[in-house]
Structure formats: structure tokens, C-alpha cells
Design an enzyme around this catalytic site. Structure first.
Site, short mmCIF file in Angstrom:
data_model
loop_
_atom_site.label_atom_id
_atom_site.label_comp_id
_atom_site.label_asym_id
_atom_site.label_seq_id
_atom_site.Cartn_x
_atom_site.Cartn_y
_atom_site.Cartn_z
N GLU A 1 0.92 -1.22 -0.08
CA GLU A 1 0.08 -0.06 0.06
C GLU A 1 0.93 1.20 -0.15
O GLU A 1 0.86 2.14 0.92
CB GLU A 1 -1.03 -0.13 1.22
CG GLU A 1 -1.97 -1.11 0.92
CD GLU A 1 -3.21 -1.22 2.14
OE1 GLU A 1 -3.03 -0.47 3.14
OE2 GLU A 1 -4.15 -1.68 1.94
N GLU B 1 -6.64 -7.47 -1.37
CA GLU B 1 -7.24 -7.43 -0.05
C GLU B 1 -8.68 -6.82 -0.05
O GLU B 1 -8.92 -5.98 -0.64
CB GLU B 1 -6.39 -6.14 0.56
CG GLU B 1 -4.74 -6.55 1.35
CD GLU B 1 -4.43 -5.71 2.23
OE1 GLU B 1 -5.17 -5.02 2.97
OE2 GLU B 1 -3.21 -5.56 2.17
#
Length: 407
Positions: A203, A320
Site C-alpha cells: 500500500e 485485499e
């Protein structure tokens, strides 16, 4: 795995296909062909999971059974890809104690994770760093440079992307991990088909430059570095999917803000083999109701799937997603409904090609309360959720078979 499926009679049914698909981990590496993942020259579809904690837990040999249990239960549920951390920088049970200095015992814990994945026929996506301070991440790299007297800017942790010394620390870590020879299997990580892909950083975000340009330059440099060491494995960035400035019209699909990445330009880099998205509408749109959050999710998935197919011309993985037990009004039934909707969308998009599968966040073992983040699932305890996950695995396996035998 598809070469085994080809020989299966179509009358065998979904269960037979599922069992046969799990019997062997092929010697070939997962590759991409256009917007498809391929294995042994056949389409490769999957259902998978996140278990970031595996190396950390395995660093205590008395706790390694938890890693084995999760791999065993996940394999039984048809999960064939696991995303996990190949980093822990500074702090408790660190893999990298300081720049270039590693704890061999922790590295052997990672060796164990890779060898257990191989044993249970599960392929790994291994992340090499973190945007956040958990397990070190960008902040630790910048602190190391600061403590070494390196001149930094006012950008704070964002110097991770631009400072030459910090980038050198990261490149050295990449070199160390990719060339690691597993003490259990005797195979170098870069030569092991158990690894499906490397991930540059979990991320990535950059407050100093929301356009996506700073991260784009970093991705280009680091992706080139990874491929100079390992040309066998796939590589992805680790992005959540936020759009940047390169295609302004796409920013309408963001949840109201940018984070410094650009889904289009960052993934157009030729050394990046596939795109990724994450989505947590319960956190990103916390003030909105379930219908609004699910509407966002459908748009998020469809826009990225379309862009991956038409603009990037690369496959995508939904790396995710999950529903937190800390959400107001949470129930197991609401989580199961959420996962059903996500899995249904993944399957629908996969029928059109361009998406390999999804990785639920996160699977843990019994007795891991200290790793609870609200999203955890214990397959042996959460039976209704486990059933939904297993059903998705069977459906993706059946779809893979259908695509493999399609004239």
C-alpha cells in the site's frame, strides 16, 4: 496445475476437479499472457488469502504449527495463493536488524514459511516492505538514514521514495531476500516456483506528491532492480488502486481523495506484470450505509478491471478485502453476505477474463488473538465463512477448467 485438469472427464464434477487441481505444485512459474495468468501454458485462476504474520509467528519455533495449520486448512478450502510479508525492519523479532544486518533465525522462519507453502501446494505473493510503521516500513528506512547522518528533506517518511541512501537500503534488502537460499529446501527464493510474485511495497502512499509521479519514478527504479536479479517471477507494486493525475476522469472512482499513487501510470511500467487493488469500504466510507458501500465496491472493481484489460493490458488481482467485526452492527451473517457479493463479482469478471482471483484479508490460526484486527477469519471456527470461501475456490477451479478446455 491445469495440465492435470485436462485429463479429467467433464463428468467428474466440481469436487473431482477441485481435488485434482490441488494434487501437485507444478514445476513451472506462474506467468502472464496478455490479460491472463497462465501456468503450464494453461489459464491459471485462484482463490487466495492474506497471512502477513507468518514469518513473525514462525520466528518462535514452538509456534510454527500455527503456520502449518493455516496452510493445511487453507489448502483444504481450495485456497491456492497466499500473500505474506518478507520483511520486518527493526524492532521486535526483526528480520533486518539494521541496514544489511539480518537475524539468521528469523530468515530461517521465512524459509519455513516458503517450505510449508510448497508442502501444501500454495503459491506465495511476498511483499518486500511496508508503507506503514508496522514491522518497520518506510519510517524505519528513513530513521536508519537519519541516524546515519544522511541529509534528509522536510518530506519526512516520503524521503523513502527519493533519497539515494534510503533507496540503497531498500535495494540491498531486495537483493538479500531474492538471492536467499532456503535452508530447508536448498532452493534460492528467486529460483523457487512456490513464489508466484514479488510485491514492492504494501500500500504505497506519498503525502508529498499526490499526483503519483514520485511513486512512479520509485516504482520504475525498483522494478528494474528486481528484474535485474530475478526474471523468473512476476512483480507487482502493492497498490490499493487509487487513481492519480494521468487520467483525471478516473479520479471520480476514488473514495473522495488521492494518496499519491496513480493506478494507470504506476502499472503501465513494463517491469510490472499485473495490477492490484485493495478495498475497505467499511473504513474508506465509514459514514455510509451498506448499500452505498457495496455500490462503491462494484464501481471500484469494474473500473479497475476495465482499465487493466483495455489500458494496461495486464491481469489484475484483488489482493485485499474484508469486513471488520469492529464495524457498527457487525454480524457473521453480514460478513458472509459481503464476501458472497465480492466473490460473485470476482467470478463474474473472471468469466470475461482479466482477473486471476481474490485474496481475503486475513486468515489466522486458533490462539492468535494478539493478531486480531477485526478482519481475522479462523477457518476451523468460522464454519459458515469457511463454506463460502470453499465454494468460491470450487467455482474458480471449475471456471479454470472450462477456460482450459475451451476450443
Amino acid at each position: 496445475m491445469a495440465f492435470l485438469i485436462k485429463s479429467v472427464s467433464t463428468t467428474c464434477g466440481l469436487l473431482c476437479l477441485f481435488l485434482l487441481a490441488r494434487t501437485s505444485l507444478a514445476s513451472d512459474f506462474v506467468q502472464t499472457r496478455g490479460t491472463q495468468f497462465v501456468l503450464d501454458n494453461s489459464p491459471f485462476l485462484f482463490n487466495g488469502f492474506n497471512a502477513y504474520w507468518m514469518m513473525h509467528v514462525a520466528s518462535d519455533p514452538t509456534q510454527r504449527y500455527k503456520v502449518s495449520n493455516v496452510f493445511r486448512e487453507s489448502a483444504a478450502a481450495g485456497l491456492s495463493v497466499c500473500r505474506t510479508w518478507a520483511f520486518n525492519d527493526g524492532g521486535s523479532q526483526a528480520l533486518q536488524i539494521s541496514p544489511g544486518v539480518y537475524d539468521e533465525n528469523v530468515f530461517q522462519a521465512l524459509d519455513f514459511v516458503v517450505s510449508e507453502a510448497r508442502k501444501y501446494k500454495i503459491r506465495l505473493i511476498m511483499s518486500l516492505s511496508n508503507n506503514y510503521q508496522d514491522f518497520g516500513g518506510r519510517a524505519q528506512y528513513v530513521n536508519w538514514a537519519r541516524n546515519a547522518g544522511v541529509q534528509l528533506t522536510s518530506a519526512g517518511d516520503d524521503d523513502f521514495y527519493t533519497n539515494q541512501a534510503v533507496k540503497g537500503y531498500y535495494k540491498n534488502h531486495v537483493q538479500k531476500v531474492l538471492t536467499r537460499i532456503n535452508t530447508i529446501t536448498g532452493v534460492a527464493y528467486r529460483d523457487d516456483p512456490t513464489v508466484m510474485a514479488w510485491e514492492l511495497i504494501n500500500e504505497p502512499r506519498c503525502q508529498a506528491d499526490y499526483s503519483g509521479n514520485t511513486i512512479n519514478a520509485w516504482v520504475q527504479e525498483m522494478a528494474t532492480h528486481v528484474k535485474s536479479i530475478d526474471k523468473k517471477h512476476l512483480l507487482e507494486v502493492g497498490m490499493e488502486g487509487f487513481y492519480g493525475d494521468s487520467v483525471p476522469d478516473r479520479k471520480q472512482y476514488n473514495p473522495g481523495y488521492q494518496v499519491g499513487t496513480d493506478f494507470i501510470s504506476n502499472n503501465l511500467i513494463k517491469e510490472i506484470d499485473f495490477s492490484t487493488i485493495h478495498a475497505y469500504p467499511d473504513a474508506w466510507l465509514s459514514g455510509q450505509n451498506d448499500d452505498a458501500q457495496m455500490g462503491f465496491m462494484r464501481r471500484w472493481m469494474t473500473s479497475h478491471w476495465t482499465d487493466s484489460r483495455t489500458l494496461l493490458k495486464k491481469p489484475m488481482v484483488f489482493t485485499e478485502f474484508g469486513r471488520s467485526s469492529k464495524d457498527p452492527g457487525f454480524s457473521i451473517a453480514s460478513r458472509d453476505s459481503f464476501l458472497n457479493a465480492i466473490y460473485s463479482n470476482i467470478y463474474s469478471l473472471a468469466r470475461g477474463g482479466g482477473i486471476g482471483g481474490g485474496l481475503v484479508w486475513q486468515i489466522v490460526a486458533q490462539g492468535m488473538e494478539s493478531y486480531s484486527d477485526g478482519y481475522e477469519i479462523v477457518l476451523s471456527e468460522n464454519l459458515s465463512t469457511s463454506s463460502i470461501i470453499s465454494q468460491q475456490s470450487r467455482q474458480m477451479t471449475a471456471l479454470e477448467h472450462k477456460m482450459t478446455t475451451r476450443p
